[in-house]
Design a protein around this motif. Structure first.
Motif, short mmCIF file in Angstrom:
data_model
loop_
_atom_site.label_atom_id
_atom_site.label_comp_id
_atom_site.label_asym_id
_atom_site.label_seq_id
_atom_site.Cartn_x
_atom_site.Cartn_y
_atom_site.Cartn_z
N PRO A 98 0.83 -1.21 0.00
CA PRO A 98 0.00 0.00 0.00
C PRO A 98 0.87 1.26 0.00
N ALA A 99 0.42 2.28 -0.73
CA ALA A 99 1.17 3.53 -0.82
C ALA A 99 1.37 4.17 0.55
N SER A 100 0.47 3.88 1.49
CA SER A 100 0.55 4.48 2.82
C SER A 100 1.60 3.81 3.71
N LEU A 168 8.87 10.78 -3.15
CA LEU A 168 7.95 11.52 -4.02
C LEU A 168 6.57 11.72 -3.41
N GLY A 169 6.26 10.91 -2.39
CA GLY A 169 4.93 11.01 -1.80
C GLY A 169 3.84 10.46 -2.70
N SER A 170 4.23 9.60 -3.63
CA SER A 170 3.24 8.96 -4.51
C SER A 170 3.60 7.49 -4.68
N ASP A 171 2.61 6.70 -4.97
CA ASP A 171 2.77 5.25 -5.03
C ASP A 171 3.56 4.82 -6.27
N CYS A 172 4.74 4.30 -6.06
CA CYS A 172 5.60 3.83 -7.15
C CYS A 172 5.55 2.31 -7.32
N PHE A 173 4.82 1.62 -6.45
CA PHE A 173 4.80 0.16 -6.54
C PHE A 173 4.07 -0.37 -7.76
N PRO A 174 2.99 0.25 -8.25
CA PRO A 174 2.39 -0.27 -9.48
C PRO A 174 3.36 -0.25 -10.66
N ALA A 175 4.13 0.81 -10.81
CA ALA A 175 5.12 0.87 -11.90
C ALA A 175 6.20 -0.19 -11.69
N ALA A 176 6.62 -0.35 -10.43
CA ALA A 176 7.63 -1.37 -10.13
C ALA A 176 7.08 -2.77 -10.43
N ALA A 177 5.81 -3.01 -10.14
CA ALA A 177 5.19 -4.31 -10.41
C ALA A 177 5.14 -4.58 -11.92
N ALA A 178 4.88 -3.54 -12.71
CA ALA A 178 4.86 -3.71 -14.16
C ALA A 178 6.25 -4.06 -14.69
N ILE A 179 7.26 -3.40 -14.16
CA ILE A 179 8.64 -3.71 -14.55
C ILE A 179 9.00 -5.13 -14.10
N ALA A 180 8.57 -5.49 -12.89
CA ALA A 180 8.84 -6.84 -12.37
C ALA A 180 8.22 -7.90 -13.26
N ALA A 181 7.00 -7.66 -13.74
CA ALA A 181 6.34 -8.64 -14.61
C ALA A 181 7.16 -8.88 -15.88
N VAL A 182 7.73 -7.82 -16.44
CA VAL A 182 8.57 -7.96 -17.64
C VAL A 182 9.83 -8.75 -17.31
N LEU A 183 10.48 -8.40 -16.19
CA LEU A 183 11.68 -9.13 -15.77
C LEU A 183 11.38 -10.62 -15.56
N ILE A 184 10.28 -10.89 -14.88
CA ILE A 184 9.90 -12.27 -14.59
C ILE A 184 9.62 -13.03 -15.88
N ASP A 185 8.84 -12.42 -16.77
CA ASP A 185 8.50 -13.10 -18.03
C ASP A 185 9.74 -13.34 -18.89
N ASN A 186 10.70 -12.43 -18.84
CA ASN A 186 11.94 -12.63 -19.61
C ASN A 186 12.85 -13.66 -18.99
N ALA A 187 12.73 -13.88 -17.68
CA ALA A 187 13.62 -14.80 -16.98
C ALA A 187 13.08 -16.23 -16.94
N ILE A 188 11.79 -16.38 -17.18
CA ILE A 188 11.18 -17.72 -17.10
C ILE A 188 10.84 -18.18 -18.52
N PRO A 189 11.42 -19.28 -18.95
CA PRO A 189 11.12 -19.79 -20.29
C PRO A 189 9.63 -20.11 -20.42
N ALA A 190 9.12 -19.94 -21.60
CA ALA A 190 7.69 -20.19 -21.86
C ALA A 190 7.31 -21.62 -21.49
N THR A 191 8.22 -22.56 -21.60
CA THR A 191 7.91 -23.95 -21.29
C THR A 191 7.72 -24.17 -19.79
N ALA A 192 8.29 -23.27 -18.95
CA ALA A 192 8.17 -23.42 -17.49
C ALA A 192 6.84 -22.92 -16.97
N SER A 193 6.14 -22.08 -17.74
CA SER A 193 4.90 -21.49 -17.26
C SER A 193 3.80 -22.50 -17.13
#
Length: 193
Positions: A98-100, A168-193
Protein backbone atom coordinates in the motif's frame (compact mmCIF):
# COMPACT_ATOMS: atom_id res chain seq x y z
CA UNK A 1 -2.44 -3.53 44.33
CA UNK A 2 -1.55 -0.09 45.68
CA UNK A 3 -1.25 3.07 43.59
CA UNK A 4 2.55 2.91 44.00
CA UNK A 5 2.64 -0.43 42.19
CA UNK A 6 0.78 0.97 39.18
CA UNK A 7 2.23 2.90 36.28
CA UNK A 8 0.82 6.11 34.79
CA UNK A 9 -2.14 4.39 33.12
CA UNK A 10 -3.01 1.94 35.85
CA UNK A 11 -0.88 -0.89 34.45
CA UNK A 12 1.15 -2.91 36.85
CA UNK A 13 4.78 -1.86 36.67
CA UNK A 14 7.26 -4.42 35.36
CA UNK A 15 4.74 -6.65 33.62
CA UNK A 16 5.18 -6.55 29.86
CA UNK A 17 7.79 -3.79 30.01
CA UNK A 18 9.95 -5.34 27.27
CA UNK A 19 6.96 -5.62 24.93
CA UNK A 20 5.92 -2.04 25.67
CA UNK A 21 9.45 -0.82 24.96
CA UNK A 22 9.58 -2.70 21.66
CA UNK A 23 6.08 -1.50 20.74
CA UNK A 24 6.97 2.11 21.48
CA UNK A 25 10.23 1.81 19.54
CA UNK A 26 8.40 0.32 16.58
CA UNK A 27 5.95 3.21 16.50
CA UNK A 28 8.43 6.02 17.16
CA UNK A 29 11.26 4.72 14.96
CA UNK A 30 8.84 4.26 12.04
CA UNK A 31 7.12 7.63 12.50
CA UNK A 32 10.08 9.89 13.14
CA UNK A 33 13.26 7.87 12.64
CA UNK A 34 15.82 6.29 14.91
CA UNK A 35 18.07 9.30 15.42
CA UNK A 36 15.20 11.69 16.17
CA UNK A 37 13.77 9.39 18.84
CA UNK A 38 15.30 10.13 22.21
CA UNK A 39 15.34 7.80 25.18
CA UNK A 40 13.20 10.20 27.23
CA UNK A 41 10.51 10.11 24.56
CA UNK A 42 10.77 6.34 24.25
CA UNK A 43 10.48 5.75 27.99
CA UNK A 44 7.45 8.05 28.19
CA UNK A 45 5.71 6.25 25.31
CA UNK A 46 6.49 2.82 26.81
CA UNK A 47 5.56 3.98 30.32
CA UNK A 48 8.81 2.70 31.81
CA UNK A 49 11.85 4.24 33.45
CA UNK A 50 15.24 4.47 31.76
CA UNK A 51 16.45 1.97 34.35
CA UNK A 52 13.84 -0.52 33.07
CA UNK A 53 14.92 0.03 29.47
CA UNK A 54 18.54 -0.66 30.40
CA UNK A 55 17.52 -3.79 32.30
CA UNK A 56 16.16 -5.18 29.03
CA UNK A 57 18.60 -3.66 26.53
CA UNK A 58 22.28 -2.76 26.92
CA UNK A 59 21.63 0.53 25.10
CA UNK A 60 19.81 2.16 22.22
CA UNK A 61 21.97 0.27 19.70
CA UNK A 62 20.77 -3.07 21.02
CA UNK A 63 17.17 -1.80 21.13
CA UNK A 64 17.32 -0.71 17.49
CA UNK A 65 18.67 -4.12 16.43
CA UNK A 66 15.96 -5.90 18.42
CA UNK A 67 13.29 -3.63 16.90
CA UNK A 68 14.40 -4.75 13.44
CA UNK A 69 14.55 -8.42 14.47
CA UNK A 70 10.93 -8.24 15.64
CA UNK A 71 9.65 -6.29 12.66
CA UNK A 72 9.47 -9.14 10.13
CA UNK A 73 11.25 -12.18 11.59
CA UNK A 74 9.93 -14.63 9.00
CA UNK A 75 10.82 -12.45 5.97
CA UNK A 76 7.49 -11.59 4.37
CA UNK A 77 5.55 -14.77 5.19
CA UNK A 78 2.36 -13.14 3.89
CA UNK A 79 3.92 -13.28 0.44
CA UNK A 80 6.36 -16.16 0.32
CA UNK A 81 4.47 -18.72 2.43
CA UNK A 82 1.22 -18.47 0.50
CA UNK A 83 0.34 -21.89 -0.91
CA UNK A 84 -2.64 -20.43 -2.80
CA UNK A 85 -0.32 -18.56 -5.21
CA UNK A 86 1.91 -19.88 -7.94
CA UNK A 87 5.61 -19.02 -7.63
CA UNK A 88 5.20 -16.31 -10.31
CA UNK A 89 2.23 -14.84 -8.42
CA UNK A 90 4.29 -14.81 -5.20
CA UNK A 91 7.03 -12.87 -6.99
CA UNK A 92 4.49 -10.27 -8.07
CA UNK A 93 2.73 -10.26 -4.68
CA UNK A 94 5.94 -8.86 -3.17
CA UNK A 95 5.01 -5.61 -4.93
CA UNK A 96 1.52 -5.40 -3.40
CA UNK A 97 2.52 -2.68 -0.96
CA UNK A 98 0.00 0.00 0.00
CA UNK A 99 1.17 3.53 -0.82
CA UNK A 100 0.55 4.48 2.82
CA UNK A 101 3.21 2.03 4.02
CA UNK A 102 6.11 3.93 5.61
CA UNK A 103 9.64 3.54 4.32
CA UNK A 104 11.01 0.05 4.84
CA UNK A 105 12.43 0.08 8.39
CA UNK A 106 15.54 -1.82 7.26
CA UNK A 107 16.30 0.81 4.63
CA UNK A 108 15.58 3.55 7.16
CA UNK A 109 17.98 2.02 9.66
CA UNK A 110 20.69 1.52 7.05
CA UNK A 111 20.43 5.17 5.99
CA UNK A 112 20.30 6.60 9.51
CA UNK A 113 23.06 4.49 11.04
CA UNK A 114 26.34 5.41 9.45
CA UNK A 115 28.35 2.63 11.05
CA UNK A 116 28.24 -0.56 8.93
CA UNK A 117 29.28 -2.52 12.04
CA UNK A 118 26.33 -1.24 14.08
CA UNK A 119 24.23 -4.28 15.11
CA UNK A 120 21.15 -2.83 13.40
CA UNK A 121 23.10 -2.11 10.19
CA UNK A 122 24.30 -5.71 10.17
CA UNK A 123 20.77 -6.98 10.76
CA UNK A 124 19.35 -4.72 8.02
CA UNK A 125 21.97 -6.07 5.60
CA UNK A 126 21.13 -9.68 6.51
CA UNK A 127 17.40 -9.00 6.13
CA UNK A 128 17.89 -7.49 2.67
CA UNK A 129 19.92 -10.55 1.66
CA UNK A 130 17.13 -12.77 3.00
CA UNK A 131 14.55 -10.94 0.86
CA UNK A 132 16.66 -11.51 -2.26
CA UNK A 133 17.10 -15.18 -1.29
CA UNK A 134 13.35 -15.68 -0.83
CA UNK A 135 12.72 -14.02 -4.17
CA UNK A 136 15.37 -16.27 -5.75
CA UNK A 137 13.73 -19.34 -4.20
CA UNK A 138 10.36 -18.37 -5.69
CA UNK A 139 12.06 -17.63 -9.03
CA UNK A 140 13.68 -21.07 -8.92
CA UNK A 141 10.27 -22.66 -8.25
CA UNK A 142 8.86 -20.70 -11.20
CA UNK A 143 11.58 -22.11 -13.47
CA UNK A 144 13.74 -19.00 -13.93
CA UNK A 145 16.92 -19.51 -15.91
CA UNK A 146 19.00 -17.55 -13.37
CA UNK A 147 16.94 -17.36 -10.17
CA UNK A 148 19.63 -15.58 -8.12
CA UNK A 149 19.91 -12.81 -10.68
CA UNK A 150 16.12 -12.41 -10.87
CA UNK A 151 15.91 -12.39 -7.07
CA UNK A 152 18.50 -9.61 -6.86
CA UNK A 153 16.79 -7.61 -9.61
CA UNK A 154 13.40 -7.84 -7.92
CA UNK A 155 14.87 -7.00 -4.50
CA UNK A 156 16.49 -3.90 -5.98
CA UNK A 157 13.20 -2.95 -7.61
CA UNK A 158 11.28 -3.34 -4.33
CA UNK A 159 13.80 -1.21 -2.44
CA UNK A 160 13.80 1.43 -5.16
CA UNK A 161 10.00 1.58 -5.17
CA UNK A 162 9.97 1.91 -1.39
CA UNK A 163 12.42 4.81 -1.39
CA UNK A 164 10.82 6.53 -4.37
CA UNK A 165 7.35 6.23 -2.86
CA UNK A 166 8.63 7.90 0.30
CA UNK A 167 10.65 10.58 -1.51
CA UNK A 168 7.95 11.52 -4.02
CA UNK A 169 4.93 11.01 -1.80
CA UNK A 170 3.24 8.96 -4.51
CA UNK A 171 2.77 5.25 -5.03
CA UNK A 172 5.60 3.83 -7.15
CA UNK A 173 4.80 0.16 -6.54
CA UNK A 174 2.39 -0.27 -9.48
CA UNK A 175 5.12 0.87 -11.90
CA UNK A 176 7.63 -1.37 -10.13
CA UNK A 177 5.19 -4.31 -10.41
CA UNK A 178 4.86 -3.71 -14.16
CA UNK A 179 8.64 -3.71 -14.55
CA UNK A 180 8.84 -6.84 -12.37
CA UNK A 181 6.34 -8.64 -14.61
CA UNK A 182 8.57 -7.96 -17.64
CA UNK A 183 11.68 -9.13 -15.77
CA UNK A 184 9.90 -12.27 -14.59
CA UNK A 185 8.50 -13.10 -18.03
CA UNK A 186 11.94 -12.63 -19.61
CA UNK A 187 13.62 -14.80 -16.98
CA UNK A 188 11.18 -17.72 -17.10
CA UNK A 189 11.12 -19.79 -20.29
CA UNK A 190 7.69 -20.19 -21.86
CA UNK A 191 7.91 -23.95 -21.29
CA UNK A 192 8.17 -23.42 -17.49
CA UNK A 193 4.90 -21.49 -17.26
Amino acid sequence: MTELEKGPQGRRRGRGARERILGASQQLFREQGINRTGMDQLTAAAQVSKHTVYQHFAGKDELVAEYLRHFDPDVMPGVFDRADLTPRQRLLAAFDVPASTPLCPYLGAAVELHDPRHPASEYAREYKKAIAARLADAAREAGAIDPEQLGEQLALLIDGASVRTRALGSDCFPAAAAIAAVLIDNAIPATAS
